[in-house]
Scaffold this motif. Structure first.
Motif, PDB file in Angstrom:
ATOM      1  N   GLN A   1    -124.104  59.825  80.610  1.00 28.22           N
ATOM      2  CA  GLN A   1    -124.865  60.141  79.391  1.00 28.22           C
ATOM      3  C   GLN A   1    -126.363  60.194  79.659  1.00 28.22           C
ATOM      4  OE1 GLN A   1    -123.940  58.168  75.620  1.00 28.22           O
ATOM      5  NE2 GLN A   1    -122.245  57.195  76.676  1.00 28.22           N
ATOM      6  N   VAL A   2    -126.828  59.304  80.551  1.00 27.05           N
ATOM      7  CA  VAL A   2    -128.270  59.241  80.819  1.00 27.05           C
ATOM      8  C   VAL A   2    -128.755  60.514  81.487  1.00 27.05           C
ATOM      9  CG1 VAL A   2    -129.991  58.103  82.252  1.00 27.05           C
ATOM     10  CG2 VAL A   2    -128.420  56.736  80.902  1.00 27.05           C
ATOM     11  N   TYR A   3    -127.899  61.120  82.346  1.00 28.44           N
ATOM     12  CA  TYR A   3    -128.418  62.213  83.162  1.00 28.44           C
ATOM     13  C   TYR A   3    -127.925  63.587  82.720  1.00 28.44           C
ATOM     14  CZ  TYR A   3    -129.362  57.984  85.624  1.00 28.44           C
ATOM     15  OH  TYR A   3    -129.783  56.731  85.907  1.00 28.44           O
ATOM     16  N   ARG A   4    -127.316  63.662  81.553  1.00 33.77           N
ATOM     17  CA  ARG A   4    -126.811  64.938  81.074  1.00 33.77           C
ATOM     18  C   ARG A   4    -127.960  65.873  80.680  1.00 33.77           C
ATOM     19  NH1 ARG A   4    -122.443  63.870  76.986  1.00 33.77           N
ATOM     20  NH2 ARG A   4    -121.544  62.928  78.854  1.00 33.77           N
ATOM     21  N   ILE A   5    -127.734  67.183  80.917  1.00 31.99           N
ATOM     22  CA  ILE A   5    -128.700  68.200  80.494  1.00 31.99           C
ATOM     23  C   ILE A   5    -127.998  69.125  79.517  1.00 31.99           C
ATOM     24  CG2 ILE A   5    -130.156  70.126  81.222  1.00 31.99           C
ATOM     25  CD1 ILE A   5    -130.223  68.789  84.009  1.00 31.99           C
ATOM     26  N   PRO A   6    -128.521  69.364  78.320  1.00 31.11           N
ATOM     27  CA  PRO A   6    -129.718  68.718  77.733  1.00 31.11           C
ATOM     28  C   PRO A   6    -129.454  67.248  77.410  1.00 31.11           C
ATOM     29  CG  PRO A   6    -128.603  70.087  76.112  1.00 31.11           C
ATOM     30  CD  PRO A   6    -127.900  70.316  77.396  1.00 31.11           C
ATOM     31  N   PRO A   7    -130.524  66.462  77.255  1.00 33.32           N
ATOM     32  CA  PRO A   7    -130.376  65.016  77.086  1.00 33.32           C
ATOM     33  C   PRO A   7    -129.549  64.643  75.856  1.00 33.32           C
ATOM     34  CG  PRO A   7    -132.661  65.623  77.427  1.00 33.32           C
ATOM     35  CD  PRO A   7    -131.919  66.892  77.225  1.00 33.32           C
ATOM     36  N   VAL A   8    -128.857  63.513  75.951  1.00 35.75           N
ATOM     37  CA  VAL A   8    -128.079  62.988  74.831  1.00 35.75           C
ATOM     38  C   VAL A   8    -129.010  62.133  73.983  1.00 35.75           C
ATOM     39  CG1 VAL A   8    -126.052  61.666  74.177  1.00 35.75           C
ATOM     40  CG2 VAL A   8    -126.109  62.873  76.375  1.00 35.75           C
ATOM     41  N   LEU A   9    -129.142  62.478  72.704  1.00 35.09           N
ATOM     42  CA  LEU A   9    -130.136  61.784  71.882  1.00 35.09           C
ATOM     43  C   LEU A   9    -129.674  60.390  71.482  1.00 35.09           C
ATOM     44  CD1 LEU A   9    -132.895  62.785  71.213  1.00 35.09           C
ATOM     45  CD2 LEU A   9    -132.104  63.384  68.925  1.00 35.09           C
ATOM     46  N   ALA A  10    -128.397  60.276  71.058  1.00 28.46           N
ATOM     47  CA  ALA A  10    -127.883  58.959  70.665  1.00 28.46           C
ATOM     48  C   ALA A  10    -126.710  58.596  71.559  1.00 28.46           C
ATOM     49  CB  ALA A  10    -127.454  58.982  69.204  1.00 28.46           C
ATOM     50  N   PRO A  11    -126.621  57.346  71.995  1.00 28.73           N
ATOM     51  CA  PRO A  11    -125.535  56.944  72.884  1.00 28.73           C
ATOM     52  C   PRO A  11    -124.190  57.061  72.192  1.00 28.73           C
ATOM     53  CG  PRO A  11    -126.757  55.021  72.113  1.00 28.73           C
ATOM     54  CD  PRO A  11    -127.515  56.228  71.656  1.00 28.73           C
ATOM     55  N   ASN A  12    -123.227  57.688  72.863  1.00 29.90           N
ATOM     56  CA  ASN A  12    -121.898  57.847  72.278  1.00 29.90           C
ATOM     57  C   ASN A  12    -120.866  57.905  73.385  1.00 29.90           C
ATOM     58  OD1 ASN A  12    -119.830  58.299  70.474  1.00 29.90           O
ATOM     59  ND2 ASN A  12    -120.096  60.528  70.579  1.00 29.90           N
ATOM     60  N   PRO A  13    -120.038  56.894  73.583  1.00 30.64           N
ATOM     61  CA  PRO A  13    -120.084  55.618  72.857  1.00 30.64           C
ATOM     62  C   PRO A  13    -121.221  54.721  73.378  1.00 30.64           C
ATOM     63  CG  PRO A  13    -118.424  55.540  74.577  1.00 30.64           C
ATOM     64  CD  PRO A  13    -119.030  56.922  74.622  1.00 30.64           C
ATOM     65  N   ALA A  14    -121.585  53.728  72.560  1.00 31.89           N
ATOM     66  CA  ALA A  14    -122.627  52.795  72.967  1.00 31.89           C
ATOM     67  C   ALA A  14    -122.038  51.725  73.889  1.00 31.89           C
ATOM     68  CB  ALA A  14    -123.243  52.129  71.736  1.00 31.89           C
ATOM     69  N   HIS A  15    -122.683  51.534  75.025  1.00 33.79           N
ATOM     70  CA  HIS A  15    -122.188  50.553  75.989  1.00 33.79           C
ATOM     71  C   HIS A  15    -122.957  49.245  75.864  1.00 33.79           C
ATOM     72  CE1 HIS A  15    -119.601  53.272  78.424  1.00 33.79           C
ATOM     73  NE2 HIS A  15    -120.349  54.172  77.794  1.00 33.79           N
ATOM     74  N   TRP A  16    -122.505  48.424  74.930  1.00 31.26           N
ATOM     75  CA  TRP A  16    -123.253  47.185  74.683  1.00 31.26           C
ATOM     76  C   TRP A  16    -123.196  46.229  75.869  1.00 31.26           C
ATOM     77  CZ3 TRP A  16    -126.524  46.797  70.752  1.00 31.26           C
ATOM     78  CH2 TRP A  16    -126.357  47.699  69.689  1.00 31.26           C
ATOM     79  N   ASN A  17    -122.105  46.344  76.660  1.00 32.91           N
ATOM     80  CA  ASN A  17    -122.012  45.424  77.791  1.00 32.91           C
ATOM     81  C   ASN A  17    -123.048  45.710  78.878  1.00 32.91           C
ATOM     82  OD1 ASN A  17    -120.599  47.827  78.202  1.00 32.91           O
ATOM     83  ND2 ASN A  17    -119.483  46.928  79.935  1.00 32.91           N
ATOM     84  N   ASN A  18    -123.789  46.867  78.761  1.00 28.96           N
ATOM     85  CA  ASN A  18    -124.918  47.110  79.668  1.00 28.96           C
ATOM     86  C   ASN A  18    -125.878  45.937  79.668  1.00 28.96           C
ATOM     87  OD1 ASN A  18    -124.205  49.510  80.702  1.00 28.96           O
ATOM     88  ND2 ASN A  18    -125.736  50.739  79.599  1.00 28.96           N
ATOM     89  N   PHE A  19    -126.095  45.390  78.455  1.00 27.63           N
ATOM     90  CA  PHE A  19    -127.059  44.287  78.339  1.00 27.63           C
ATOM     91  C   PHE A  19    -126.591  43.092  79.154  1.00 27.63           C
ATOM     92  CE2 PHE A  19    -128.497  46.730  74.708  1.00 27.63           C
ATOM     93  CZ  PHE A  19    -129.860  46.552  74.793  1.00 27.63           C
TER      94      PHE A  19
END
Lengths: 308, 308
Positions: A59-77
């Protein structure tokens, strides 16, 4: 720039204030367009920080950029937090640096500000102007000789300085010119009769300060404590100079360490979601404090500028 | 009180109460006096002495006269680069920052709905820890993964090498500087709200348009605060360290190597304390000259009539 001004006053003579001519509507619309555009650009980096913290790599490196995280990866924190000793770094930031420094700064600056405002003595104002003038001395200028001072004290066996938070905490016992100035302005707004009454009752200066004036100073003390806590929580340069062991790192240096770690194993780009997650955690207390104490902040800031 | 009984005649001109006040005043202010002597005056003066020495903490300190200064001006090719970069950044970034903050404050000072929300949006970027801003902007400006360049790619346009092109690197840093102008906006906004409404109303009656009012009321009445923000911007601008240190580490091709970084590297990477002190002292003199120049010329462009 004149757009802003023209919109508050009708251009033709100003007689029909309040009437909605076509020109006035265009002006107001234009003004809001500019403000909303500016606000969006100012808010975007922080939005991007939080939203990227919740994305996975694709999701971070997609072109064009993804505006809102989908799905949100809360475990990143959680994963980012566990990738290094961030709990320890946070402990260092708060208990070794920010809290003791803030406590010392508030106490010492209050005492000095009291001496500069509530007691009349010859030479007081001259000394106060000197105190204000020291605010103009840049830290960069004293940074190196100060390091030499601490290094020599340590070599002479007078305390432990290099590698500890002492160089950043001990000077806080001596007051901070900026807060002395700010608290003095507050002290001057309190009526002189308060102190006089206390003195007649036989209270000492310290007794007057603690029992009569301090309860009235809460907003001002909050400004000092908040500003100083935020400043020390965010400080990078002080620890960069004096802290030389990972186990003593504050959060700010820990974030930079994570970045260096990621790039040293060759996946600097993949570090961004983690970096954004940890940065969000570091910025969160500041943003939360600000929203709970917005009035205090704005008034404190405004005061420093206005009376300057 | 012991002192008072020591010299009963020595200070005959002072009553007992005045002497008591003097003692108490000095007592309360003493932390600051001590701190000023230890943490400001001594480092400042000793740095003059150190600047005439070779000092690296390992070999004994050696007095070498003017050699550090001679080296800085004749045998340190980096020196002129960092001076140019610093003047570029201060010369463009600081006035631009003050202007942007002033215009944004003026925009918010019109009858805008939700002013406090906009003010918060403009203010927060200036208080979050620098390390967080650095990480976010590093990500946003990234050539391969940054959001701006990914949008450009999606549109089939060439990317903008914000931080990797020596021509763009300084403007990119200035852009980040403009993003962190919130404190100045808040100070300006408070000052603007103090400008009496009646002045604008009187001007409207006299047929003045928006530009006239901005030029002849807003600017003169805000000029003391403009000067305050200009001086504060100048002092912090000359010390620019953290953003370039974290974002580009001085590169590419030393295009973002600034004076404070050069000083830091000489002291803490090369351990050339003597030369670093010479650099610090030169900076102090230049900055003092600039500040003095602004104060001296301020009579011509700063309007103090509005002070209460």
């Amino acid at each position: 720039m004149s757009t802003a001004e023209t919109t508050i006053t009708p251009t033709s003579r100003g007689r029909e204030t309040g009437s909605w001519t076509a020109r006035r509507i265009t002006g107001v619309a234009l003004k809001y367009l500019i403000i909303i555009f500016l606000a969006a650009s100012y808010a975007f980096p922080l939005y991007w920080m939080v939203s990227s913290a919740l994305k996975d790599d694709p999701q971070v490196y997609r072109i064009p950029p993804v505006l809102a995280p989908n799905p949100a990866h809360w475990n990143n924190f959680i994963d980012a937090w566990r990738s290094d000793e961030f709990t320890l770094y946070t402990f260092n930031s708060v208990f070794r640096y920010a809290l003791p420094n803030t406590l010392f700064t508030v106490i010492s600056s209050t005492l000095v500000a009291y001496g500069f405002s509530r007691i009349k003595w010859p030479g007081r104002d001259k000394l106060f102007y000197l105190c204000i003038a020291t605010m103009l001395i840049p830290y960069t200028v004293t940074m190196v000789p100060l390091f030499i001072v601490f290094k020599r004290l340590q070599d002479a066996g007078l305390g432990r300085w290099i590698g500890t938070y002492n160089p950043m905490v001990v000077p806080a016992l001596f007051g901070n010119a900026f807060y002395i100035f700010l608290l003095r302005q507050f002290f001057l707004t309190l009526p002189e009769e308060l102190s006089d009454a206390a003195r007649v009752d036989g209270a000492s200066e310290l007794g007057t300060l603690v029992r009569i004036l301090l309860p009235l100073m809460k907003p001002a003390l909050a400004v000092v404590a908040l500003f100083q806590f935020m400043g020390t929580w965010a400080d990078y340069l002080g620890p960069l100079i004096y802290i030389n062991k990972y186990t003593m790192y504050p959060l700010a240096l820990g974030i930079q360490k994570l970045r260096a770690m990621m790039s040293s194993v060759g996946n600097a780009p993949l570090a961004y979601p983690y970096l954004m997650a940890v940065s969000t955690v570091a910025a969160a207390p500041i943003i939360i404090i600000f929203f709970f104490a917005q009035r205090t902040f704005i008034e404190g800031i405004a005061l420093t500028g206005l009376k300057g | 009180m012991a002192v008072a009984s020591l010299s009963p005649k020595g200070s005959a001109r002072m009553t007992k109460g005045e002497r008591h006040n003097l003692m108490m005043g000095l007592l309360f202010v003493s932390p600051w006096i001590l701190g000023f002597l230890i943490w400001t005056l001594y480092p400042l003066l000793s740095s003059v002495f150190f600047s005439f020495t070779r000092y690296d903490f390992i070999t004994p300190m050696k007095f070498i006269g003017m050699q550090n200064y001679v080296e800085i001006f004749t045998r340190d090719p980096r020196f002129y680069t960092v001076v140019y970069n610093t003047f570029y950044y201060v010369g463009i970034g600081v006035p631009l920052g003050v202007a942007v903050a002033f215009l944004m404050a003026n925009l918010l000072n019109t009858d805008v709905k939700g002013r406090s929300v906009f003010r918060a949006i403009f203010y927060v970027p200036s208080i979050i820890p620098a390390i967080c801003s650095a990480m976010v902007w590093l990500f946003i400006f990234n050539n391969q993964y940054g959001v701006i360049n990914n949008v450009l790619r999606a549109l089939g346009r060439p990317i903008i090498p914000f931080l990797s092109n020596p021509t763009l690197s300084k403007p990119s840093l200035i852009l980040i500087h403009l993003w962190a102008q919130g404190t100045a906006v808040v100070i300006f906004l408070a000052a603007l709200q103090d400008v009496p409404r009646s002045l604008y109303e009187a001007a409207t009656v006299d047929g003045a348009n928006g530009w006239h009012k901005f030029r002849h009321i807003t600017i003169p009445l805000s000029s003391p605060i403009i000067m305050y923000n200009l001086i504060m911007g100048l002092i912090s601008g000359f010390q620019t360290f953290l953003m370039p240190y974290l974002l580009t580490n001085g590169g590419p091709m030393a295009s973002t190597e600034f004076y404070a970084m050069h000083l830091y590297r000489n002291a803490f990477e090369l351990f050339r304390m003597g030369k670093a002190c010479a650099l610090a002292w030169l900076m102090f003199v230049v900055l003092a000259a600039f500040t003095l120049f602004i104060f001296r010329t301020s009579a011509r462009w700063v309007f103090y009539g509005g002070e209460k």
